[in-house]
Design a protein around this motif. Structure first.
Motif, short mmCIF file in Angstrom:
data_model
loop_
_atom_site.label_atom_id
_atom_site.label_comp_id
_atom_site.label_asym_id
_atom_site.label_seq_id
_atom_site.Cartn_x
_atom_site.Cartn_y
_atom_site.Cartn_z
N UNK A 68 -36.49 -10.03 -6.26
CA UNK A 68 -37.52 -8.69 -7.22
C UNK A 68 -36.55 -7.93 -6.62
N UNK A 69 -35.37 -7.43 -5.20
CA UNK A 69 -34.34 -6.59 -5.13
C UNK A 69 -33.38 -6.25 -5.87
N UNK A 70 -32.34 -5.19 -5.56
CA UNK A 70 -31.62 -4.39 -5.83
C UNK A 70 -30.43 -4.78 -4.29
N UNK A 71 -29.82 -5.02 -4.09
CA UNK A 71 -29.21 -4.94 -2.33
C UNK A 71 -27.89 -4.65 -2.81
N UNK A 72 -27.82 -3.78 -1.36
CA UNK A 72 -26.87 -3.08 -0.84
C UNK A 72 -25.54 -4.12 -0.60
N UNK A 73 -24.41 -4.20 -1.64
CA UNK A 73 -23.24 -4.70 -0.83
C UNK A 73 -22.62 -4.35 0.16
N UNK A 74 -22.72 -2.73 0.54
CA UNK A 74 -22.22 -2.62 1.52
C UNK A 74 -22.92 -2.71 2.91
N UNK A 75 -24.53 -3.51 2.80
CA UNK A 75 -25.55 -4.04 4.04
C UNK A 75 -25.41 -4.95 4.25
N UNK A 76 -25.42 -5.83 2.87
CA UNK A 76 -24.61 -7.39 3.10
C UNK A 76 -23.69 -7.45 3.71
N UNK A 77 -22.19 -6.46 3.81
CA UNK A 77 -20.69 -7.18 3.88
C UNK A 77 -21.00 -6.83 5.11
N UNK A 78 -21.55 -4.98 5.74
CA UNK A 78 -20.91 -4.71 7.10
C UNK A 78 -22.15 -5.31 8.24
N UNK A 79 -23.57 -6.15 7.42
CA UNK A 79 -24.45 -6.70 8.49
C UNK A 79 -24.34 -8.13 8.32
N UNK A 80 -23.20 -9.11 7.52
CA UNK A 80 -23.05 -9.79 7.41
C UNK A 80 -23.77 -10.95 7.11
N UNK A 81 -24.81 -10.57 5.91
CA UNK A 81 -26.18 -11.49 6.10
C UNK A 81 -25.26 -12.01 5.06
#
Length: 338
Positions: free
Chosen positions: A168-181
């Motif tokens: 249901x979401x459009x995620x930020x790739x920067x957040x995913x990568x910087x937080x290693x999710x």
């Protein structure tokens, strides 16, 4: 670099894949790339993926020799994605044709790092029912925690339960990568992914327009017996404990462990009586009794009385609290025609 990377795990999906891929090809937003992860399919899905990629340079296909599960398929997509934003699509579902354009502009216009939408539930009999993510609007960090993180942490019983649907979401790739999710596990993996992501998100823009079409599939993995469910659930709780500690979430939901363990116990009981379990009916009843004696489950049963569940789950919870295991077994025996 594309604006949006769409990641689709593909496993034995040839019946649905044409519909799913057509919904990507006909998007009104064109700056996307599509990553199709063939997770060891043995049907015609790999050929369909390759044919689609041959017609569109924005499509990349990754073939795995053996099935490794949806989490590893999504993780491969995350590692390979080049887009500034990431979205996920299941191979048996599809987008409305304006989905990517709407989410992209919704995020941009509101200065958000994340966008989200309602979705349409498509029922096996042909009916449909829209389901909101949240009321339309812009949610700041404190609101995100209150409306997404805390419900995922410790509000897993009372209806309506907040669903951990990642698509249901459009995620930020920067957040995913910087937080290693990343994803881990074969069940409940989406809840932990969302919890961690939204502990790091600062602004979410939401539309109440259903942009995703979710086909309720009675043959999906969530309806089949899982032999290793308790192992999966225990690992889920370990990771949830780590997230609660890292982001200091305990104070917001002091009984989140009991709440989550009750939810897990109800799933485990349903799983024990599910079709596909070859144990005898007596063995299943003994297993359910043993489940309720586990220290974590026993603490939840003693310390928290579930209220506000769906009628069927409320009945199961009441029988468990009263230790009426024979009656519980007979009800499941009738329901599942064991």
């Amino acid at each position: 670099m594309p604006s949006i990377s769409v990641i689709i795990p593909v496993y034995q999906a040839e019946k649905f894949l044409h519909r799913c891929l057509d919904s990507i090809a006909r998007q009104t937003f064109s700056d996307w790339e599509l990553l199709l992860v063939d997770d060891g399919c043995t049907d015609n899905s790999p050929a369909l993926c390759d044919q689609f990629a041959a017609r569109d340079h924005r499509v990349r296909v990754f073939h795995r020799k053996r099935n490794q599960g949806v989490s590893e398929a999504r993780n491969l997509g995350l590692r390979e994605a080049k887009g500034a934003y990431i979205t996920f699509l299941d191979a048996d579902d599809c987008y409305e044709f304006q989905a990517l354009e709407t989410l992209w502009h919704l995020r941009e216009e509101n200065g958000a790092d994340t966008a989200g939408c309602a979705h349409m539930n498509l029922l096996p009999g042909g009916g449909q029912a829209p389901e909101l993510l949240l009321p339309a609007g812009v949610y700041e960090q404190n609101d995100i925690r209150e409306h997404i993180v805390y419900p995922l942490l410790g509000d897993r019983l009372q209806v309506p339960v907040f669903n951990g649907f990642i698509w249901r979401y459009l995620f930020s790739a920067d957040i995913l990568r910087s937080s290693r999710i990343f994803f881990e596990g074969a069940y409940l993996e989406d809840e932990l992914f969302l919890m961690e992501y939204f502990c790091n998100s600062r602004r979410l823009a939401v539309t109440d327009v259903p942009l995703y079409r979710y086909f309720l599939n009675p043959d999906s993995a969530t309806h089949r017996y899982m032999k290793d469910f308790l192992h999966v659930f225990d690992r889920f709780m370990e990771r949830k404990e780590a997230l609660a500690a890292r982001y200091q979430l305990d104070a917001a939901r002091p009984q989140w462990r009991e709440n989550t363990n009750w939810a897990g116990l109800l799933i485990a009981i349903g799983n024990e009586y599910a079709p596909g379990n070859n144990a005898s009916i007596r063995q299943r009843q003994r297993t359910v009794k043993a489940l309720c004696r586990r220290p974590d489950m026993a603490k939840a049963i003693a310390g928290l009385r579930p209220l506000g569940l769906s009628p069927n789950k409320q009945m199961v919870a009441n029988l468990v609290r009263g230790r009426h295991f024979f009656t519980l077994t007979q009800l499941y025996r009738l329901k599942n025609r064991i």
